[in-house]
Design a protein around this motif. Structure first.
Motif, PDB file in Angstrom:
ATOM      1  N   PRO A 494      -2.527  26.944  42.723  1.00 22.84           N
ATOM      2  CA  PRO A 494      -1.381  26.744  43.621  1.00 22.84           C
ATOM      3  C   PRO A 494      -0.832  25.325  43.472  1.00 22.84           C
ATOM      4  N   ILE A 495       0.503  25.196  43.466  1.00 17.84           N
ATOM      5  CA  ILE A 495       1.122  23.887  43.272  1.00 17.84           C
ATOM      6  C   ILE A 495       0.823  22.952  44.440  1.00 17.84           C
ATOM      7  N   SER A 496       0.718  23.531  45.635  1.00 11.45           N
ATOM      8  CA  SER A 496       0.377  22.717  46.816  1.00 11.45           C
ATOM      9  C   SER A 496      -0.323  23.615  47.838  1.00 11.45           C
ATOM     10  N   ASP A 497      -0.784  22.996  48.930  1.00 10.93           N
ATOM     11  CA  ASP A 497      -1.512  23.737  49.962  1.00 10.93           C
ATOM     12  C   ASP A 497      -0.685  24.871  50.551  1.00 10.93           C
ATOM     13  N   LYS A 498       0.644  24.751  50.520  1.00  8.55           N
ATOM     14  CA  LYS A 498       1.520  25.765  51.124  1.00  8.55           C
ATOM     15  C   LYS A 498       1.384  27.133  50.452  1.00  8.55           C
ATOM     16  N   PHE A 499       0.872  27.126  49.232  1.00  8.91           N
ATOM     17  CA  PHE A 499       0.855  28.376  48.468  1.00  8.91           C
ATOM     18  C   PHE A 499      -0.552  28.947  48.299  1.00  8.91           C
ATOM     19  N   HIS A 500      -1.497  28.456  49.120  1.00  7.34           N
ATOM     20  CA  HIS A 500      -2.869  28.964  49.054  1.00  7.34           C
ATOM     21  C   HIS A 500      -2.936  30.439  49.419  1.00  7.34           C
ATOM     22  N   ASP A 501      -2.175  30.846  50.431  1.00  4.77           N
ATOM     23  CA  ASP A 501      -2.216  32.247  50.857  1.00  4.77           C
ATOM     24  C   ASP A 501      -1.733  33.173  49.742  1.00  4.77           C
ATOM     25  N   TYR A 502      -0.659  32.749  49.053  1.00  4.46           N
ATOM     26  CA  TYR A 502      -0.155  33.572  47.951  1.00  4.46           C
ATOM     27  C   TYR A 502      -1.162  33.600  46.802  1.00  4.46           C
ATOM     28  N   ALA A 503      -1.792  32.444  46.535  1.00  6.79           N
ATOM     29  CA  ALA A 503      -2.817  32.385  45.490  1.00  6.79           C
ATOM     30  C   ALA A 503      -3.964  33.336  45.807  1.00  6.79           C
ATOM     31  N   LYS A 504      -4.380  33.384  47.090  1.00  5.96           N
ATOM     32  CA  LYS A 504      -5.457  34.273  47.497  1.00  5.96           C
ATOM     33  C   LYS A 504      -5.045  35.744  47.338  1.00  5.96           C
ATOM     34  N   LYS A 505      -3.772  36.022  47.600  1.00  5.65           N
ATOM     35  CA  LYS A 505      -3.258  37.379  47.440  1.00  5.65           C
ATOM     36  C   LYS A 505      -3.326  37.802  45.970  1.00  5.65           C
ATOM     37  N   VAL A 506      -2.944  36.878  45.066  1.00  5.67           N
ATOM     38  CA  VAL A 506      -3.021  37.157  43.625  1.00  5.67           C
ATOM     39  C   VAL A 506      -4.480  37.364  43.214  1.00  5.67           C
TER      40      VAL A 506
END
Length: 595
Positions: A494-506
């Motif tokens: 993830p580029i930043s902490d804001k995208f952790h949820d999307y990373a976890k989804k992937v």
């Protein structure tokens, strides 16, 4: 040997003498042992404390002085008694021993350069100044005459070439070897470790290394099942009685870990198993078999124990506890060739799948005709089974060499050999013919005529020792394993902490499809995360940020093509799952090769 190779061997042999002279100048108390030229250089053994890198640098400087002096190298001969006295006066006990071991009619020759004289058959260059390009590589311990019961010596390895350009190329090659050395790289990648208090030759497989072994093991077990193998699980130890029946107690006891005191009256003596065959024979014997039941193909993922010499221990290639894809086929005599052919086919399939088929040679290991006491049966029986082995291999069309004295005590074997990065050869896979042990264990089958008869046995491995295979793969691929073998196949960044949820989804989607992946959720810059993933040798990196989340996509880069751009998650999953399923070995991108 070609004239060029002979010239290089002569040069290297002379360089070993120059090195020995330098050692004697700097360390007069050092005792000389032997100093031959070898395939890619030379070595010399000394009775002396271990040499440090600083010592080697000092010896190199002294060699430079000796070479600059241009000392003439002269040969002379002495009668045996004078030769012994000469070396005794010089205080060289190892040379005295070598002279005494020479045949009575041997010519005892020496080579002299300045104040240095060495027992040697030669040949040598005429002057020390002929040596232009040389380098001392390393130092290690070595037992005198390779016998662990004798004096430990200090060995110095070096190399020499006719010009500095060739030497530079060789040194670059050595640097590449160091990068691939499984003993170094495997530890750096946290695949395995060794701990003094656990013991030599007892490596710890770390989670990443264990994951690779697990992948290999599941693949092999599934493949063997497809080929008609029945799985067994047998004890790790047995009473001495079992090994007496199999003749391992008489032929192999020194290589076993024995539990209990044989001399103590009434005490049960056990031993950890060095092989699985006697156990599987008793699986076979649990019911009477008919000719229709054969072949019986038994397979087991076997943990074995062998009491290897301490000086032989090395990383994962020579250990005291190891796991092997072991199998035994009990066959009728008329099935022997077909079943042996099937074992060879399985071994070649495994090698091809792993990309190792071009790295091996085949040896037919035979009995030593001059020492038949080591083996079961008579010379005539061995002649018959060895000829049968030749016929089978010739029918299969395998190119092989014959090696006397390397057979198992119960039969000849096909050894599939490979070299490590340093050129040392090891047996990776073996397939053995056995016409003897069925008699020891009273193994029978009822033939068509209603008579009980003895079966033949094939001992085999399909991939060999898992630990040694892992070492082989580390060195073959420099840690850049094919994707299906990687303990981590994808790292999501993830580029930043804001995208952790999307990373976890992937991550969830990938794992649901059996893909081994992790999320790097550290609060680090994306460039740093990418570099870390590359250094960890992860084949695929997925970057997710605002654009990827908005479009429900991922940005992919790989070790194969570099930046692969944005992709639909489903497309990526389909592609990587196909790569894993087919066990594809993809070519590595140019930037990785440069590194």
């Amino acid at each position: 040997m070609s004239e060029v190779n002979q010239e290089l061997q002569t040069l290297r042999h002379s360089a070993s003498h120059v090195m020995a002279q330098a050692v004697k100048r700097l360390y007069p108390e050092a005792k000389l042992a032997i100093g031959p030229a070898i395939e890619d250089g030379f070595y010399y053994d000394f009775e002396h404390a271990p040499f440090s890198r600083e010592d080697l640098d000092a010896i190199e400087k002294e060699m430079k002085k000796i070479i600059k002096e241009g000392l003439k190298i002269e040969r002379f001969e002495l009668p045996r008694a004078e030769a012994v006295k000469f070396m005794e006066e010089k205080g060289e006990p190892y040379k005295v021993e070598l002279i005494n071991d020479l045949p009575e009619d041997a010519v005892i020759s020496f080579y002299k350069q300045g104040d240095f004289v060495d027992l040697c058959a030669g040949p040598h260059v005429d002057r020390t100044s002929r040596i232009k390009a040389y380098k001392l590589i390393s130092s290690s311990g070595a037992y005198w005459r390779g016998d662990e019961h004798k004096q430990m010596l200090s060995r110095i390895y070096g190399t020499a070439y006719t010009n500095k350009e060739d030497l530079a190329k060789h040194m670059e090659h050595l640097e590449e070897i160091k990068k691939r050395d499984h003993n170094k790289l495997g530890r750096e990648m946290e695949l395995f470790a060794t701990v003094d208090v656990i013991g030599q030759g007892l490596p710890l497989l770390m989670p990443k290394g264990a994951a690779i072994i697990q992948t290999l093991q599941r693949w092999i077990e599934d493949e063997e099942e497809k080929r008609g193998y029945m799985r067994t699980k047998t004890p790790l130890m047995a009473k001495k009685d079992l090994y007496v029946i199999s003749d391992h107690w008489g032929h192999y006891k020194e290589g076993m870990f024995v539990l209990g005191d044989e001399e103590k009256e009434g005490e049960e003596v056990f031993a950890l198993r060095p092989m699985t065959c006697p156990f599987q024979y008793y699986v076979y014997k649990q019911s009477q078999k008919s000719y229709r039941d054969l072949p019986c193909r038994y397979g087991e993922t076997s943990t074995l124990f062998r009491n290897e010499d301490s000086g032989e221990m090395h990383g994962l290639t020579r250990v005291r506890q190891f796991t092997i894809s072991e199998g035994h086929l009990i066959v009728r005599p008329d099935q022997l060739e077909e079943e042996f052919r099937g074992c060879v086919d399985l071994a070649k399939y495994c090698l091809e799948t792993l990309g190792l088929e071009e790295d091996v040679t085949y040896e037919l290991s035979l009995a030593d005709p001059n020492n038949m006491e080591k083996y079961m049966g008579t010379r005539q029986m061995w002649d018959e089974v060895e000829e049968k082995a030749r016929q089978i291999l010739n029918h299969i069309g395998i190119k092989y060499t014959e090696v006397e004295g390397e057979a198992a005590f119960y039969g000849p074997k096909l050894d599939i050999q490979a070299k490590n990065v340093y050129g040392k050869e090891d047996t990776m896979i073996t397939i053995q013919l056995d016409m003897f042990l069925a008699e020891n264990f009273d193994m029978t089958f009822v033939d068509k005529d209603g008579e009980k008869k003895r079966p033949y046995i094939i001992h085999r491995t399909s991939i060999g020792c898992y630990e040694r295979t892992l070492a082989w793969l580390i060195e073959k691929y420099a840690g850049l394993f094919p994707t299906w073998l990687c303990p981590e196949q994808v790292r999501i960044l993830p580029i930043s902490d804001k995208f952790h949820d999307y990373a976890k989804k992937v991550e969830k989607q990938l794992k649901e499809n059996g893909i081994k992946c992790t999320v790097d959720s550290r609060s680090e810059k994306i460039g740093y995360k990418i570099r870390e993933a590359r250094l960890a040798k992860v084949p695929y990196r997925i970057v997710v940020g605002e654009k990827e989340e908005a479009e429900g996509k991922i940005s992919v880069s790989s070790r194969f093509l570099g930046d692969e751009g944005q992709k639909d998650i489903e497309v990526f999953i389909q592609d990587i799952c196909k790569e894993i399923r087919t066990k594809e070995i993809r070519k590595i991108e140019v930037e990785y090769k440069k590194k």
